[in-house]
Design an enzyme around this catalytic site. Structure first.
Site, PDB file in Angstrom:
ATOM      1  N   ARG A  48      46.161  81.246 -30.669  1.00 31.79           N
ATOM      2  CA  ARG A  48      46.352  80.891 -32.074  1.00 31.79           C
ATOM      3  C   ARG A  48      45.480  81.704 -33.026  1.00 31.79           C
ATOM      4  NH1 ARG A  48      48.976  75.405 -33.344  1.00 31.79           N
ATOM      5  NH2 ARG A  48      50.309  75.321 -31.533  1.00 31.79           N
ATOM      6  N   ARG A 103      41.081  74.722 -40.219  1.00 31.46           N
ATOM      7  CA  ARG A 103      41.514  76.117 -40.322  1.00 31.46           C
ATOM      8  C   ARG A 103      40.917  76.751 -41.577  1.00 31.46           C
ATOM      9  NH1 ARG A 103      47.347  76.488 -39.050  1.00 31.46           N
ATOM     10  NH2 ARG A 103      46.578  75.741 -37.052  1.00 31.46           N
ATOM     11  N   SER A 106      51.208  77.228 -40.322  1.00 33.24           N
ATOM     12  CA  SER A 106      52.115  77.448 -39.203  1.00 33.24           C
ATOM     13  C   SER A 106      53.504  76.949 -39.573  1.00 33.24           C
ATOM     14  CB  SER A 106      51.590  76.717 -37.965  1.00 33.24           C
ATOM     15  OG  SER A 106      51.470  75.352 -38.247  1.00 33.24           O
ATOM     16  N   ASP A 112      55.814  77.421 -33.173  1.00 30.38           N
ATOM     17  CA  ASP A 112      56.737  76.796 -32.225  1.00 30.38           C
ATOM     18  C   ASP A 112      58.149  77.184 -32.630  1.00 30.38           C
ATOM     19  OD1 ASP A 112      55.587  74.437 -34.200  1.00 30.38           O
ATOM     20  OD2 ASP A 112      57.767  74.400 -34.063  1.00 30.38           O
ATOM     21  N   ARG A 157      37.182  63.345 -48.519  1.00 33.34           N
ATOM     22  CA  ARG A 157      38.179  62.955 -47.504  1.00 33.34           C
ATOM     23  C   ARG A 157      38.240  63.916 -46.322  1.00 33.34           C
ATOM     24  NH1 ARG A 157      42.709  59.334 -49.491  1.00 33.34           N
ATOM     25  NH2 ARG A 157      41.854  58.469 -51.406  1.00 33.34           N
ATOM     26  N   GLY A 160      46.998  74.094 -44.274  1.00 32.98           N
ATOM     27  CA  GLY A 160      47.167  72.639 -44.224  1.00 32.98           C
ATOM     28  C   GLY A 160      45.967  71.962 -43.588  1.00 32.98           C
ATOM     29  N   ARG A 182      49.636  79.823 -49.671  1.00 35.21           N
ATOM     30  CA  ARG A 182      49.599  78.954 -48.488  1.00 35.21           C
ATOM     31  C   ARG A 182      49.539  79.818 -47.240  1.00 35.21           C
ATOM     32  NH1 ARG A 182      50.584  75.229 -44.887  1.00 35.21           N
ATOM     33  NH2 ARG A 182      52.470  75.273 -43.617  1.00 35.21           N
TER      34      ARG A 182
HETATM   35  N1  HPA Z   1      58.466  71.299 -38.359  1.00 34.69           N
HETATM   36  C1  HPA Z   1      57.800  71.130 -39.510  1.00 34.69           C
HETATM   37  N2  HPA Z   1      56.660  71.719 -39.772  1.00 34.69           N
HETATM   38  C2  HPA Z   1      56.148  72.549 -38.852  1.00 34.69           C
HETATM   39  C3  HPA Z   1      56.782  72.777 -37.650  1.00 34.69           C
HETATM   40  C4  HPA Z   1      58.010  72.131 -37.387  1.00 34.69           C
HETATM   41  O1  HPA Z   1      58.625  72.306 -36.328  1.00 34.69           O
HETATM   42  N3  HPA Z   1      56.011  73.631 -36.933  1.00 34.69           N
HETATM   43  C5  HPA Z   1      54.939  73.919 -37.697  1.00 34.69           C
HETATM   44  N4  HPA Z   1      55.020  73.273 -38.862  1.00 34.69           N
END
Ligand code: HPA
Length: 234
Positions: free
Chosen positions: A217, A24, A90, A204, A43, A20, A87
């Site tokens: 990371r 990265r 994270s 997370d 962009r 994304g 893809r």
């Molecule tokens: N929500 C949506 N997308 C994400 C999250 C999340 O908690 N963490 C990493 N990408």
């Protein structure tokens, strides 16, 4: 050149990794590809092409969310003839047994409404990964002894979610993690007869509230990039 990608036709490889975050893409290209060169910066959505074990590979940022990914994936498929789209990104963990840093290999991606919703109308299409890629990713993750999980993920339209009840239903139905792009990637690959997979790192956790420290990371994301590249050329 397309509206959103400045590369010439031959500048994009048949295999494309899609993080994304454009930075990265830069990091993965500099750390995993041989002789990476910048092929897109329209962009600021950086794209690099180089080789991995002699195979040409492009790593192109997709932006956040399905509408953004849909633009890049459509142009990569239609205008650059990309065949394999993986893809890397994270996600938020959604099960107790899914830990921070774990790798998720997404078999399916549930969505509330991808940009493709307009086509399906009353149908609930089930976006799923390419089996060959999935199998190869699992084999490599096993070989590397990575901590990984294979199953369904949730491609949400919102990061700041005002409907926690939807996450509760996902958790109840065994969904491993939440991100914001894979369902549209899988749907576009199905429509155009291409191979797609999402390999994710848990950054997370929705249940425990834990988050991956910034300094950890790179190592964690590295496993994911390696699994994605190995799967593409298995
Ligand atoms: N929500 C949506 N997308 C994400 C999250 C999340 O908690 N963490 C990493 N990408």
């Amino acid at each position: 050149m397309t509206i959103h990608i400045g590369a010439e036709k031959g500048d994009i490889a048949p295999t494309v990794l899609l993080p994304g975050d454009p930075y990265r893409a830069k990091w993965a290209a500099e750390n995993f590809l041989t002789a990476p060169r910048l092929v897109n910066e329209v962009r600021g959505m950086l794209g690099y092409t180089g080789t991995w074990n002699g195979h040409p590979v492009t790593i192109q940022g997709s932006g956040m969310g399905m509408p953004s990914l849909s633009i890049y994936a459509n142009e990569l498929i239609r205008d650059y003839d990309a065949q394999t789209l993986i893809r890397i990104g994270s996600c938020g963990g959604m099960q107790e047994n899914v830990g921070i840093r774990d790798v998720l290999i997404a078999m399916t991606a549930t969505t509330f409404g991808s940009p493709s919703k307009g086509i399906f109308r009353e149908l609930n299409f089930a976006p799923c990964a390419d089996w060959e890629l999935l199998e190869a990713a699992v084999a490599h993750a096993r070989k590397k002894q990575a901590t990984f999980h294979v199953g369904g993920i949730y491609s949400s339209d919102v990061f700041y979610d005002e409907r926690p009840d939807l996450n509760e239903q996902m958790i109840r139905h065994g969904i491993l993690g939440v991100e914001m792009e894979a369902a549209e990637l899988y749907t576009l690959a199905a429509r155009h007869g291409r191979r797609a997979l999402a390999v994710l790192t848990v950054s997370d956790h929705l249940i425990t509230g834990e988050a991956l420290p910034a300094e950890d990371r790179e190592q964690s994301f590295g496993d994911m990039v390696e699994i994605a590249l190995s799967a593409a050329f298995a």
